[in-house]
Motif scaffolding. Structure first.
Motif, short mmCIF file in Angstrom:
data_model
loop_
_atom_site.label_atom_id
_atom_site.label_comp_id
_atom_site.label_asym_id
_atom_site.label_seq_id
_atom_site.Cartn_x
_atom_site.Cartn_y
_atom_site.Cartn_z
N SER A 52 0.82 -1.22 0.00
CA SER A 52 0.00 0.00 0.00
C SER A 52 0.85 1.27 0.00
O SER A 52 2.03 1.25 0.33
CB SER A 52 -0.91 0.02 1.23
OG SER A 52 -0.14 0.16 2.41
N SER A 53 0.21 2.38 -0.35
CA SER A 53 0.88 3.68 -0.34
C SER A 53 1.37 4.03 1.06
O SER A 53 2.47 4.58 1.22
CB SER A 53 -0.06 4.77 -0.84
OG SER A 53 -0.39 4.58 -2.19
N HIS A 103 5.19 4.80 2.07
CA HIS A 103 5.57 6.08 2.70
C HIS A 103 6.33 5.85 4.00
O HIS A 103 7.35 6.50 4.27
CB HIS A 103 4.32 6.91 2.97
CG HIS A 103 4.58 8.20 3.69
ND1 HIS A 103 5.16 9.30 3.08
CD2 HIS A 103 4.38 8.55 4.98
CE1 HIS A 103 5.30 10.27 3.95
NE2 HIS A 103 4.83 9.85 5.12
N GLU A 124 -3.08 2.21 -6.58
CA GLU A 124 -2.81 3.59 -6.15
C GLU A 124 -1.45 3.74 -5.48
O GLU A 124 -0.97 4.86 -5.27
CB GLU A 124 -3.91 4.09 -5.21
CG GLU A 124 -4.08 3.26 -3.95
CD GLU A 124 -5.11 2.15 -4.10
OE1 GLU A 124 -5.70 1.77 -3.07
OE2 GLU A 124 -5.32 1.67 -5.24
N ALA A 125 -0.80 2.60 -5.17
CA ALA A 125 0.51 2.66 -4.51
C ALA A 125 1.65 2.80 -5.50
O ALA A 125 2.78 3.11 -5.10
CB ALA A 125 0.72 1.40 -3.67
N SER A 175 3.28 6.20 -5.41
CA SER A 175 4.11 6.37 -4.20
C SER A 175 5.44 5.66 -4.35
O SER A 175 6.48 6.15 -3.92
CB SER A 175 3.36 5.84 -2.97
OG SER A 175 2.18 6.58 -2.74
#
Length: 265
Positions: free
Chosen positions: A82-83, A87, A119-120, A123
């Motif tokens: 995941s984003s 991060h 969506e990651a 990132s």
């Protein structure tokens, strides 16, 4: 001196990929392996039955606990999912000033299950790749990261240049998804390309090849080897692991992590 490497990745309950493959590879190359688990998967050679991401606090505390006491000489990232996890990992790399960062951009499992949310991807490109010393994409992963269609060797070279421009020091383009009876793996250092050509092995037992290959590079960098030396050993390691297959499982079985060591005898 004891060399140490940290893998930040998902757990594969079947033992063929993820942190299990990474730790086996580190051990075989005489590097002490440590792990920070990002997600637990229910997985075997037939596929992924479940993915369970860990809380961010759990991922952060694992990294902190390892680094403050057992500072690694190299770090590999695998399944980050995941984003928010990407991060966090990027922030910990900067906070602890970690070095020899090898990013295996794991996106899809061998059976087709997604291991990185769509969506990651942004990132990964904007936050993690600028911190990476090495990235080890296969052709489908490179297509996603660059937005390019990759069909030829020249396409692979253009994709490698595009990835290098994102801030990665070295790009290793894996050739396993290419056509033909020979595999061509490329290393781009920002100036020139190096090639490794090897025969394609006809086998379905290739689960965890990407994880294992990147982990071998990580282990060698932890020992102070050059990037060329690291990729060269990793190539020999994964070739042996595929050729001397274990033949276990009903689906895409794992590679043989002890094959390289046995060949050194």
């Amino acid at each position: 001196m004891v060399y140490k490497a940290l893998t930040i990745a998902g757990s594969d309950s079947g033992g063929g990929a993820g942190i299990q493959a990474d730790l086996k590879t580190f051990q075989e190359l005489e590097v002490f392996g440590m792990s920070a688990i990002t997600a637990v998967t229910a997985q075997n050679t037939l596929g992924v039955q479940g993915v369970y991401p860990l809380p961010l606090e759990a991922v952060a505390q694992q990294i902190d606990s390892v680094v403050v006491d057992l500072r690694p000489h190299a770090v590999k990232t695998g399944m980050l999912f995941s984003s928010s996890i990407i991060h966090l990992v990027a922030s910990k790399i900067k906070e602890h000033q970690l070095q020899n960062i090898v990013v295996d951009p794991v996106m899809i499992a061998k059976g087709g299950a997604p291991l990185l949310q769509k969506e990651a991807i942004a990132s990964l490109k904007s936050e993690l790749l600028p911190l990476a010393d090495v990235i080890t994409p296969n052709i489908p992963e490179a297509e996603v990261l660059t937005g390019m269609e990759i069909r030829t060797i020249d396409d692979r070279k253009e994709a490698a240049k595009a990835l290098h421009q994102l801030g990665v020091n070295y790009v290793v383009m894996k050739g396993g998804h290419g056509d033909g009876e020979q595999l061509v793996d490329l290393l781009y250092d920002g100036v020139r390309f190096y090639e490794w050509v090897s025969p394609r092995i006809e086998t379905k037992h290739t689960h965890g090849t990407g994880c294992t290959f990147a982990a071998a590079i990580t282990a060698q960098l932890a020992k102070g080897k050059t990037i060329y030396e690291a990729v060269d050993t990793a190539k020999q390691f994964i070739q042996a692991a595929i050729e001397d297959e274990l033949g276990i499982g009903q689906g895409h079985g794992p590679t043989n992590h002890w094959a390289f060591r046995r060949r050194q005898r």
